[in-house]
Write a protein that holds these residues in place. Structure first.
Motif, PDB file in Angstrom:
ATOM      1  N   LEU A  61       0.822  -1.204   0.000  1.00 22.77           N
ATOM      2  CA  LEU A  61       0.000   0.000   0.000  1.00 22.77           C
ATOM      3  C   LEU A  61       0.859   1.258   0.000  1.00 22.77           C
ATOM      4  O   LEU A  61       0.568   2.225  -0.729  1.00 22.77           O
ATOM      5  CB  LEU A  61      -0.929   0.009   1.215  1.00 22.77           C
ATOM      6  CG  LEU A  61      -2.170  -0.879   1.128  1.00 22.77           C
ATOM      7  CD1 LEU A  61      -2.888  -0.928   2.467  1.00 22.77           C
ATOM      8  CD2 LEU A  61      -3.117  -0.368   0.049  1.00 22.77           C
ATOM      9  N   ARG A  62       1.913   1.269   0.797  1.00 20.17           N
ATOM     10  CA  ARG A  62       2.777   2.444   0.854  1.00 20.17           C
ATOM     11  C   ARG A  62       3.474   2.695  -0.481  1.00 20.17           C
ATOM     12  O   ARG A  62       3.582   3.836  -0.937  1.00 20.17           O
ATOM     13  CB  ARG A  62       3.808   2.287   1.983  1.00 20.17           C
ATOM     14  CG  ARG A  62       3.242   2.554   3.376  1.00 20.17           C
ATOM     15  CD  ARG A  62       4.157   1.974   4.452  1.00 20.17           C
ATOM     16  NE  ARG A  62       3.826   2.415   5.792  1.00 20.17           N
ATOM     17  CZ  ARG A  62       2.838   1.948   6.539  1.00 20.17           C
ATOM     18  NH1 ARG A  62       2.036   1.019   6.044  1.00 20.17           N
ATOM     19  NH2 ARG A  62       2.629   2.404   7.766  1.00 20.17           N
ATOM     20  N   LEU A  63       3.954   1.624  -1.119  1.00 26.75           N
ATOM     21  CA  LEU A  63       4.638   1.781  -2.403  1.00 26.75           C
ATOM     22  C   LEU A  63       3.660   2.212  -3.501  1.00 26.75           C
ATOM     23  O   LEU A  63       4.000   3.031  -4.356  1.00 26.75           O
ATOM     24  CB  LEU A  63       5.339   0.478  -2.795  1.00 26.75           C
ATOM     25  CG  LEU A  63       6.507   0.072  -1.895  1.00 26.75           C
ATOM     26  CD1 LEU A  63       7.114  -1.249  -2.360  1.00 26.75           C
ATOM     27  CD2 LEU A  63       7.588   1.162  -1.871  1.00 26.75           C
ATOM     28  N   VAL A  64       2.448   1.672  -3.473  1.00 23.73           N
ATOM     29  CA  VAL A  64       1.432   2.087  -4.453  1.00 23.73           C
ATOM     30  C   VAL A  64       1.093   3.564  -4.271  1.00 23.73           C
ATOM     31  O   VAL A  64       0.987   4.328  -5.248  1.00 23.73           O
ATOM     32  CB  VAL A  64       0.163   1.219  -4.325  1.00 23.73           C
ATOM     33  CG1 VAL A  64      -0.986   1.822  -5.124  1.00 23.73           C
ATOM     34  CG2 VAL A  64       0.442  -0.205  -4.798  1.00 23.73           C
ATOM     35  N   LEU A  65       0.946   3.983  -3.019  1.00 24.01           N
ATOM     36  CA  LEU A  65       0.630   5.379  -2.752  1.00 24.01           C
ATOM     37  C   LEU A  65       1.792   6.287  -3.140  1.00 24.01           C
ATOM     38  O   LEU A  65       1.577   7.405  -3.632  1.00 24.01           O
ATOM     39  CB  LEU A  65       0.281   5.567  -1.275  1.00 24.01           C
ATOM     40  CG  LEU A  65      -1.024   4.901  -0.824  1.00 24.01           C
ATOM     41  CD1 LEU A  65      -1.199   5.034   0.682  1.00 24.01           C
ATOM     42  CD2 LEU A  65      -2.221   5.505  -1.542  1.00 24.01           C
ATOM     43  N   LEU A  66       3.022   5.816  -2.943  1.00 25.87           N
ATOM     44  CA  LEU A  66       4.187   6.594  -3.360  1.00 25.87           C
ATOM     45  C   LEU A  66       4.224   6.762  -4.879  1.00 25.87           C
ATOM     46  O   LEU A  66       4.681   7.786  -5.386  1.00 25.87           O
ATOM     47  CB  LEU A  66       5.478   5.917  -2.888  1.00 25.87           C
ATOM     48  CG  LEU A  66       5.972   6.274  -1.489  1.00 25.87           C
ATOM     49  CD1 LEU A  66       7.208   5.460  -1.139  1.00 25.87           C
ATOM     50  CD2 LEU A  66       6.294   7.767  -1.403  1.00 25.87           C
ATOM     51  N   ALA A  67       3.757   5.744  -5.587  1.00 30.80           N
ATOM     52  CA  ALA A  67       3.759   5.812  -7.057  1.00 30.80           C
ATOM     53  C   ALA A  67       2.712   6.784  -7.579  1.00 30.80           C
ATOM     54  O   ALA A  67       2.705   7.096  -8.769  1.00 30.80           O
ATOM     55  CB  ALA A  67       3.517   4.425  -7.640  1.00 30.80           C
ATOM     56  N   SER A  68       1.834   7.244  -6.709  1.00 26.17           N
ATOM     57  CA  SER A  68       0.797   8.193  -7.128  1.00 26.17           C
ATOM     58  C   SER A  68       0.828   9.418  -6.220  1.00 26.17           C
ATOM     59  O   SER A  68      -0.190   9.784  -5.620  1.00 26.17           O
ATOM     60  CB  SER A  68      -0.573   7.525  -7.082  1.00 26.17           C
ATOM     61  OG  SER A  68      -0.812   6.979  -5.801  1.00 26.17           O
ATOM     62  N   VAL A  69       2.017  10.022  -6.108  1.00 24.37           N
ATOM     63  CA  VAL A  69       2.199  11.166  -5.206  1.00 24.37           C
ATOM     64  C   VAL A  69       1.270  12.317  -5.587  1.00 24.37           C
ATOM     65  O   VAL A  69       0.706  12.991  -4.726  1.00 24.37           O
ATOM     66  CB  VAL A  69       3.671  11.626  -5.216  1.00 24.37           C
ATOM     67  CG1 VAL A  69       3.822  12.949  -4.492  1.00 24.37           C
ATOM     68  CG2 VAL A  69       4.551  10.579  -4.561  1.00 24.37           C
ATOM     69  N   ALA A  70       1.096  12.552  -6.906  1.00 26.99           N
ATOM     70  CA  ALA A  70       0.221  13.643  -7.349  1.00 26.99           C
ATOM     71  C   ALA A  70      -1.206  13.419  -6.833  1.00 26.99           C
ATOM     72  O   ALA A  70      -1.881  14.350  -6.386  1.00 26.99           O
ATOM     73  CB  ALA A  70       0.228  13.735  -8.868  1.00 26.99           C
ATOM     74  N   PHE A  71      -1.656  12.158  -6.863  1.00 28.98           N
ATOM     75  CA  PHE A  71      -2.977  11.826  -6.346  1.00 28.98           C
ATOM     76  C   PHE A  71      -3.034  12.037  -4.840  1.00 28.98           C
ATOM     77  O   PHE A  71      -4.026  12.533  -4.301  1.00 28.98           O
ATOM     78  CB  PHE A  71      -3.322  10.382  -6.709  1.00 28.98           C
ATOM     79  CG  PHE A  71      -4.572   9.872  -6.046  1.00 28.98           C
ATOM     80  CD1 PHE A  71      -5.816  10.312  -6.441  1.00 28.98           C
ATOM     81  CD2 PHE A  71      -4.491   8.937  -5.021  1.00 28.98           C
ATOM     82  CE1 PHE A  71      -6.979   9.846  -5.835  1.00 28.98           C
ATOM     83  CE2 PHE A  71      -5.636   8.473  -4.409  1.00 28.98           C
ATOM     84  CZ  PHE A  71      -6.880   8.927  -4.817  1.00 28.98           C
ATOM     85  N   MET A  72      -1.943  11.662  -4.136  1.00 30.31           N
ATOM     86  CA  MET A  72      -1.900  11.812  -2.690  1.00 30.31           C
ATOM     87  C   MET A  72      -2.008  13.278  -2.287  1.00 30.31           C
ATOM     88  O   MET A  72      -2.673  13.619  -1.309  1.00 30.31           O
ATOM     89  CB  MET A  72      -0.597  11.218  -2.143  1.00 30.31           C
ATOM     90  CG  MET A  72      -0.510   9.712  -2.242  1.00 30.31           C
ATOM     91  SD  MET A  72      -1.766   8.904  -1.245  1.00 30.31           S
ATOM     92  CE  MET A  72      -1.299   9.460   0.382  1.00 30.31           C
ATOM     93  N   VAL A  73      -1.353  14.161  -3.059  1.00 33.40           N
ATOM     94  CA  VAL A  73      -1.425  15.592  -2.751  1.00 33.40           C
ATOM     95  C   VAL A  73      -2.860  16.090  -2.895  1.00 33.40           C
ATOM     96  O   VAL A  73      -3.334  16.910  -2.099  1.00 33.40           O
ATOM     97  CB  VAL A  73      -0.473  16.385  -3.675  1.00 33.40           C
ATOM     98  CG1 VAL A  73      -0.685  17.884  -3.506  1.00 33.40           C
ATOM     99  CG2 VAL A  73       0.981  16.021  -3.369  1.00 33.40           C
TER     100      VAL A  73
END
Length: 251
Positions: A61-73
């Motif tokens: 989950l952490r790596l998937v979220l890191l791969a979508s940093v723009a989405f996380m912002v």
């Protein structure tokens, strides 16, 4: 490749990595306590596998979220206002996760204080369903803690490789510590109640954070560390009392 070499030669990048690893490990403590308590309810033969799956899901989950940093912002952008506070997707996820954690910890505390009597049939039914239920609950909290962890990482550095290394190191520490922590909690029943109290505190903090009431995490972890120190002293006192009683028994 040049970018990675430049980062490797930059002392500021190493300082950011060390700081972020410490932060990720500390943030992972909450996740690890929850996983340890839940997996200890499983049959002993399946506990280690459940812990590995739970922690593995946290890493994915952490790596998937890191791969979508723009989405996380974008998750931090307000969707609507409630009581004068703009609530974002991140806030809603933290509130839901906090409420779930409070409910789960309260339920476990009630079970430890007043365990329900179960016949063999109902106990077997619970055991047959428990592995999947435990993994599902771990996945839910993994998601909440992962979002909080990655948003914290994004706020500390702009370099994705540093975030990835910090996350992998922190989850590896969780994987190594999971077994000893779970066995320690199981061997010391009073620690279970203390850990559940921690989860109540963390759940309350998540709800407060979701509604915009920022609580410095240092205060929370300092309180947890102090409580753990007091409980450690109590354990030493009980151990000394048992040794004294054993030494006083006639041979």
């Amino acid at each position: 490749m040049d970018y990675l070499l430049h980062l490797a030669a930059d002392p500021a990048a190493w300082a950011a990595l060390a700081t972020l690893i410490v932060m990720e490990v500390v943030l992972g403590i909450d996740n690890l306590i929850f996983i340890s308590i839940l997996t200890n309810k499983l049959p002993e033969a399946t506990r280690a596998r459940a812990r590995r799956i739970g922690i593995g899901l946290a890493l994915v989950l952490r790596l998937v979220l890191l791969a979508s940093v723009a989405f996380m912002v974008q998750l931090t952008e307000p969707l609507f206002e409630l009581f004068g506070h703009g609530l974002s997707w991140r806030d809603l996820i933290l509130i839901a996760g906090g409420v779930f954690l409070i409910w789960k910890a309260t339920k476990e505390i009630h079970h430890n204080v007043d365990p329900a009597d179960e016949d063999e049939a109902s106990a077997a039914k619970v055991a047959s369903l428990s592995f999947g239920a435990v993994i599902f609950q771990i996945l839910l909290l993994d998601l909440v803690f992962s979002i909080d962890s990655i948003i914290t990482a994004v706020g500390m550095t702009d370099h994705i490789p540093i975030m990835v290394v910090a996350v992998v190191v922190a989850v590896t520490v969780m994987l190594v510590a999971a077994g000893p922590l779970a066995r320690f909690i199981e061997a010391n029943p009073t620690i279970v109640m203390l850990a559940l109290g921690f989860l109540l505190l963390i759940g309350t903090m998540l709800v407060a954070e979701g509604f915009g009431a920022h609580i410095p995490k240092g205060y929370i972890y300092a309180a947890m560390a102090f409580s753990a120190l007091v409980e450690g002293l109590n354990m030493l006192r009980r151990r000394a009392a048992r040794r004294k009683k054993g030494a006083g028994d006639p041979a």
